[in-house]
Design a protein around this motif. Structure first.
Motif, PDB file in Angstrom:
ATOM      1  N   VAL A  52       0.837  -1.202   0.000  1.00 33.19           N
ATOM      2  CA  VAL A  52       0.000   0.000   0.000  1.00 33.19           C
ATOM      3  C   VAL A  52       0.872   1.253   0.000  1.00 33.19           C
ATOM      4  N   ALA A  53       1.911   1.257   0.834  1.00 28.33           N
ATOM      5  CA  ALA A  53       2.791   2.424   0.923  1.00 28.33           C
ATOM      6  C   ALA A  53       3.452   2.725  -0.412  1.00 28.33           C
ATOM      7  N   LYS A  54       3.872   1.680  -1.129  1.00 28.67           N
ATOM      8  CA  LYS A  54       4.506   1.881  -2.434  1.00 28.67           C
ATOM      9  C   LYS A  54       3.539   2.522  -3.420  1.00 28.67           C
ATOM     10  N   ARG A  55       2.309   2.036  -3.435  1.00 25.79           N
ATOM     11  CA  ARG A  55       1.340   2.591  -4.375  1.00 25.79           C
ATOM     12  C   ARG A  55       1.003   4.042  -4.030  1.00 25.79           C
ATOM     13  N   LEU A  56       0.911   4.349  -2.749  1.00 26.43           N
ATOM     14  CA  LEU A  56       0.627   5.727  -2.354  1.00 26.43           C
ATOM     15  C   LEU A  56       1.802   6.644  -2.664  1.00 26.43           C
ATOM     16  N   LYS A  57       3.014   6.176  -2.422  1.00 20.33           N
ATOM     17  CA  LYS A  57       4.196   6.984  -2.723  1.00 20.33           C
ATOM     18  C   LYS A  57       4.275   7.300  -4.213  1.00 20.33           C
ATOM     19  N   THR A  58       3.992   6.298  -5.033  1.00 20.84           N
ATOM     20  CA  THR A  58       4.026   6.518  -6.475  1.00 20.84           C
ATOM     21  C   THR A  58       2.968   7.531  -6.887  1.00 20.84           C
ATOM     22  N   ALA A  59       1.784   7.431  -6.299  1.00 23.53           N
ATOM     23  CA  ALA A  59       0.712   8.374  -6.624  1.00 23.53           C
ATOM     24  C   ALA A  59       1.102   9.799  -6.250  1.00 23.53           C
ATOM     25  N   ILE A  60       1.824   9.950  -5.144  1.00 23.83           N
ATOM     26  CA  ILE A  60       2.286  11.283  -4.733  1.00 23.83           C
ATOM     27  C   ILE A  60       3.338  11.801  -5.706  1.00 23.83           C
ATOM     28  N   SER A  71      -2.902   7.686   4.412  1.00 22.90           N
ATOM     29  CA  SER A  71      -1.762   6.946   4.940  1.00 22.90           C
ATOM     30  C   SER A  71      -2.067   5.465   4.755  1.00 22.90           C
ATOM     31  N   PRO A  72      -1.056   4.599   4.791  1.00 25.62           N
ATOM     32  CA  PRO A  72      -1.312   3.171   4.580  1.00 25.62           C
ATOM     33  C   PRO A  72      -2.359   2.583   5.517  1.00 25.62           C
ATOM     34  N   ASN A  73      -2.376   3.040   6.777  1.00 33.23           N
ATOM     35  CA  ASN A  73      -3.327   2.440   7.709  1.00 33.23           C
ATOM     36  C   ASN A  73      -4.774   2.834   7.422  1.00 33.23           C
ATOM     37  N   ASP A  74      -5.004   3.869   6.596  1.00 31.87           N
ATOM     38  CA  ASP A  74      -6.370   4.166   6.171  1.00 31.87           C
ATOM     39  C   ASP A  74      -6.960   2.969   5.424  1.00 31.87           C
ATOM     40  N   PHE A  75      -6.108   2.281   4.692  1.00 37.14           N
ATOM     41  CA  PHE A  75      -6.558   1.145   3.887  1.00 37.14           C
ATOM     42  C   PHE A  75      -6.497  -0.165   4.673  1.00 37.14           C
ATOM     43  N   THR A  76      -5.447  -0.340   5.464  1.00 38.61           N
ATOM     44  CA  THR A  76      -5.342  -1.594   6.210  1.00 38.61           C
ATOM     45  C   THR A  76      -6.372  -1.664   7.338  1.00 38.61           C
TER      46      THR A  76
END
Length: 258
Positions: A52-60, A71-76
């Motif tokens: 999740v963190a990788k996908r969010l970082k790429t989107a940023i 943040s990743p924990n929003d999804f987890t």
């Protein structure tokens, strides 16, 4: 090649943890003990959190997501609810990891805008000088640095370590000779930085397929299920991702730059 034995050992650890965790989850779900169920499920969350963190970082980095929006924990956090409420869909221990990634992938796809394939980068890959390659890597490495970190309670490095071994890119016997040359001249960290930079230029479907295959160890059939696409599409995307990565390594490190 360096890292191969370590990667195999890590995957073996993941398989063992999944087997044990699945059995415990079955018992806890039958007892309707949500709190203990979630605590046990937490053991499998580090690689999911990392994905999740990788996908969010790429989107940023690509500008399709504003910094601090998620943040990743929003999804987890939502994933815990999804797994408990839909546990009947997990038929056996082999379904568990694909189920986790499919659910979190659905959650991500609902929130993130798909970024485009960077045609300009790949069309000009033959022309970049060493200075241009180094500049792009530096820009990638510093852009968004520290934006997203793993939650402290999920920070299990044995399960979240990035390990893009060259064997995932160079797969034929002839290509393995090239990989050995790279392996001798480049440190693992340099390999990982380059792979991440090039993946960042790919479309989301192509990059995600490669990450699920190389980073998480899923088969192409499992990835097709997770991504809800055909097996042919997964194999095509994986083949293209490998070719683009291979070409980038060859052009940058194995051919004299301008």
């Amino acid at each position: 090649m360096n890292g191969t034995k370590e990667n195999t050992a890590n995957m073996g650890t993941v398989v063992w943890v999944v087997q044990e965790t699945y059995n415990n989850l079955v018992n806890l779900r039958n007892q309707e003990n949500r709190e203990a169920f979630n605590k046990e499920l937490l053991r499998l969350m580090p690689p999911v959190q990392n994905y999740v963190a990788k996908r969010l970082k790429t989107a940023i980095r690509t500008g399709t997501l504003n910094k601090g929006m998620f943040s990743p924990n929003d999804f987890t956090d939502q994933l815990f609810i999804e797994v408990y409420d839909n546990w009947e869909l997990v038929k056996n221990e082999y379904d568990l990891r694909p189920f986790l990634f499919k659910k979190v992938d659905d959650l991500l796809d609902d929130r993130l805008t798909e970024e485009e394939f960077d045609h300009m980068f790949f069309e000009n890959i033959d022309t970049y000088s060493k200075q241009e390659w180094d500049s792009m890597e530096e820009e990638y490495s510093t852009d968004g640095d520290g934006d997203l970190v793993l939650l402290e309670e999920l920070d299990d490095r044995s399960l979240t370590k990035d390990d893009y071994i060259l064997k995932h890119v160079f797969i034929t016997e002839e290509e393995k000779e090239l990989a050995e040359k790279l392996d001798e001249s480049l440190e693992q960290e340099r390999v990982e930085r380059h792979v991440h930079m090039v993946l960042n230029k790919m479309s989301m479907p192509m990059r995600t397929v490669f990450q699920l295959y190389a980073d998480q160890g899923f088969t192409t059939a499992e990835i097709a299920h997770i991504r809800e696409v055909t097996l042919d599409e997964v194999e095509t995307l994986l083949s293209r991702a490998r070719k683009l990565l291979k070409d980038s390594f060859v052009k940058r490190f194995l051919i004299d730059s301008n």
